[in-house]
Design a protein around this motif. Sequence first.
Motif, PDB file in Angstrom:
ATOM      1  N   HIS A  42       0.981  -1.117   0.088  1.00  0.00           N
ATOM      2  CA  HIS A  42      -0.112  -0.021  -0.145  1.00  0.00           C
ATOM      3  C   HIS A  42       0.800   1.180  -0.026  1.00  0.00           C
ATOM      4  O   HIS A  42       1.954   1.570   0.509  1.00  0.00           O
ATOM      5  CB  HIS A  42      -0.749   0.086   1.320  1.00  0.00           C
ATOM      6  N   VAL A  43       0.491   2.061  -0.988  1.00  0.00           N
ATOM      7  CA  VAL A  43       1.249   3.557  -0.974  1.00  0.00           C
ATOM      8  C   VAL A  43       0.528   4.238   0.397  1.00  0.00           C
ATOM      9  O   VAL A  43      -0.843   4.388   0.351  1.00  0.00           O
ATOM     10  CB  VAL A  43       1.057   4.203  -2.312  1.00  0.00           C
ATOM     11  N   GLU A  44       1.392   4.854   1.346  1.00  0.00           N
ATOM     12  CA  GLU A  44       0.853   5.532   2.120  1.00  0.00           C
ATOM     13  C   GLU A  44       0.810   7.169   1.994  1.00  0.00           C
ATOM     14  O   GLU A  44      -0.324   7.711   2.156  1.00  0.00           O
ATOM     15  CB  GLU A  44       1.377   5.273   3.385  1.00  0.00           C
ATOM     16  N   GLU A  45       1.700   7.526   1.224  1.00  0.00           N
ATOM     17  CA  GLU A  45       1.789   9.061   0.658  1.00  0.00           C
ATOM     18  C   GLU A  45       2.988   9.057  -0.162  1.00  0.00           C
ATOM     19  O   GLU A  45       3.690   7.955  -0.333  1.00  0.00           O
ATOM     20  CB  GLU A  45       2.261   9.755   1.990  1.00  0.00           C
ATOM     21  N   THR A  46       3.039  10.194  -0.838  1.00  0.00           N
ATOM     22  CA  THR A  46       4.274  10.518  -1.666  1.00  0.00           C
ATOM     23  C   THR A  46       5.464  10.029  -0.934  1.00  0.00           C
ATOM     24  O   THR A  46       5.801  10.625   0.029  1.00  0.00           O
ATOM     25  CB  THR A  46       4.243  11.726  -2.276  1.00  0.00           C
ATOM     26  N   GLY A  47       6.313   9.007  -1.479  1.00  0.00           N
ATOM     27  CA  GLY A  47       7.248   8.658  -1.034  1.00  0.00           C
ATOM     28  C   GLY A  47       7.476   7.869   0.082  1.00  0.00           C
ATOM     29  O   GLY A  47       8.429   7.729   0.727  1.00  0.00           O
ATOM     30  N   ALA A  48       6.335   7.250   0.294  1.00  0.00           N
ATOM     31  CA  ALA A  48       6.272   6.422   1.578  1.00  0.00           C
ATOM     32  C   ALA A  48       5.132   4.992   1.282  1.00  0.00           C
ATOM     33  O   ALA A  48       4.180   5.359   0.291  1.00  0.00           O
ATOM     34  CB  ALA A  48       5.960   6.917   2.896  1.00  0.00           C
ATOM     35  N   PHE A  49       5.700   4.001   1.757  1.00  0.00           N
ATOM     36  CA  PHE A  49       4.814   2.650   1.464  1.00  0.00           C
ATOM     37  C   PHE A  49       4.780   1.880   2.483  1.00  0.00           C
ATOM     38  O   PHE A  49       5.971   1.697   3.138  1.00  0.00           O
ATOM     39  CB  PHE A  49       5.072   2.338  -0.068  1.00  0.00           C
ATOM     40  N   ARG A  50       3.932   0.729   2.415  1.00  0.00           N
ATOM     41  CA  ARG A  50       4.172  -0.333   3.710  1.00  0.00           C
ATOM     42  C   ARG A  50       3.954  -1.578   2.844  1.00  0.00           C
ATOM     43  O   ARG A  50       3.246  -1.778   1.707  1.00  0.00           O
ATOM     44  CB  ARG A  50       3.052  -0.127   4.593  1.00  0.00           C
ATOM     45  N   TYR A  51       4.402  -2.873   3.261  1.00  0.00           N
ATOM     46  CA  TYR A  51       4.116  -3.901   2.826  1.00  0.00           C
ATOM     47  C   TYR A  51       4.294  -5.003   3.806  1.00  0.00           C
ATOM     48  O   TYR A  51       5.103  -4.609   4.879  1.00  0.00           O
ATOM     49  CB  TYR A  51       4.975  -4.471   1.359  1.00  0.00           C
ATOM     50  N   LYS A  52       3.977  -6.230   3.570  1.00  0.00           N
ATOM     51  CA  LYS A  52       4.240  -7.370   4.299  1.00  0.00           C
ATOM     52  C   LYS A  52       5.357  -8.296   3.692  1.00  0.00           C
ATOM     53  O   LYS A  52       5.263  -8.229   2.498  1.00  0.00           O
ATOM     54  CB  LYS A  52       3.097  -8.029   4.827  1.00  0.00           C
ATOM     55  N   LEU A  62       6.617  -3.856   7.277  1.00  0.00           N
ATOM     56  CA  LEU A  62       7.622  -2.693   6.823  1.00  0.00           C
ATOM     57  C   LEU A  62       6.839  -1.520   6.515  1.00  0.00           C
ATOM     58  O   LEU A  62       6.160  -1.597   5.460  1.00  0.00           O
ATOM     59  CB  LEU A  62       8.870  -3.209   6.048  1.00  0.00           C
ATOM     60  N   ARG A  63       7.317  -0.370   6.882  1.00  0.00           N
ATOM     61  CA  ARG A  63       7.025   0.772   6.349  1.00  0.00           C
ATOM     62  C   ARG A  63       8.433   1.631   5.925  1.00  0.00           C
ATOM     63  O   ARG A  63       9.089   1.753   6.508  1.00  0.00           O
ATOM     64  CB  ARG A  63       6.397   1.879   7.470  1.00  0.00           C
ATOM     65  N   MET A  64       8.136   2.024   4.628  1.00  0.00           N
ATOM     66  CA  MET A  64       9.418   2.342   4.048  1.00  0.00           C
ATOM     67  C   MET A  64       9.436   3.762   3.382  1.00  0.00           C
ATOM     68  O   MET A  64       8.357   4.362   3.181  1.00  0.00           O
ATOM     69  CB  MET A  64       9.754   1.329   2.603  1.00  0.00           C
ATOM     70  N   GLN A  65      10.551   4.277   3.439  1.00  0.00           N
ATOM     71  CA  GLN A  65      10.507   5.845   3.050  1.00  0.00           C
ATOM     72  C   GLN A  65      11.439   5.643   1.781  1.00  0.00           C
ATOM     73  O   GLN A  65      12.499   5.066   1.821  1.00  0.00           O
ATOM     74  CB  GLN A  65      11.301   6.631   4.342  1.00  0.00           C
ATOM     75  N   VAL A  66      11.012   6.407   0.808  1.00  0.00           N
ATOM     76  CA  VAL A  66      11.909   6.563  -0.388  1.00  0.00           C
ATOM     77  C   VAL A  66      12.628   7.620  -0.726  1.00  0.00           C
ATOM     78  O   VAL A  66      11.948   8.812  -0.254  1.00  0.00           O
ATOM     79  CB  VAL A  66      10.877   6.325  -1.571  1.00  0.00           C
ATOM     80  N   THR A  67      13.847   7.605  -0.929  1.00  0.00           N
ATOM     81  CA  THR A  67      14.746   8.686  -1.214  1.00  0.00           C
ATOM     82  C   THR A  67      15.424   8.546  -2.508  1.00  0.00           C
ATOM     83  O   THR A  67      15.509   7.419  -2.847  1.00  0.00           O
ATOM     84  CB  THR A  67      15.691   9.377   0.113  1.00  0.00           C
ATOM     85  N   GLU A  68      16.065   9.685  -3.136  1.00  0.00           N
ATOM     86  CA  GLU A  68      16.716   9.583  -4.244  1.00  0.00           C
ATOM     87  C   GLU A  68      18.035  10.113  -4.248  1.00  0.00           C
ATOM     88  O   GLU A  68      18.100  11.511  -4.514  1.00  0.00           O
ATOM     89  CB  GLU A  68      15.824  10.285  -5.453  1.00  0.00           C
TER      90      GLU A  68
END
Length: 146
Positions: A42-52, A62-68
Amino acid sequence: MTHVVAASAERTIDAPADQVYRYLADTQLHSRFLPPPFYDFHVEETGAFRYKIDFAGGVRELRMQVTEPEPGRTLVHADKGGSGLVTTFTVTPRGGQALVDIASRFDGESGVAGFVERIVAPRRLHRVYGKELARLDAYAREQRVG
């Protein structure tokens, strides 16, 4: 005492690097490339998602934060929780293709469980990442045909 566990896989993808990077950077699209043991994405917000992930006999969310750090070349997914999981996607141009490297590291268990984890987890993640890269390559090939 915890130990860092690391795993990686790489593959040449049959598409230009900028295109492959866009596929990976699009969080919702990227979820299509995730094989089991990943699920419930599931995408939680721009630049963040969670999955099992169902891994080593247990399920973790896990709740992940995306950076570039290097836009167009490097994406980083870092767990916002306490696992220390950091997965880096590096896309390198190779002629008209792209070499994609997936590399992860996380804080492993201690003791006997940690010893086993340091042996088993890298091999298993290498296979899982290989499947993810194969799905990415198949998608890129479909886009060329379409």
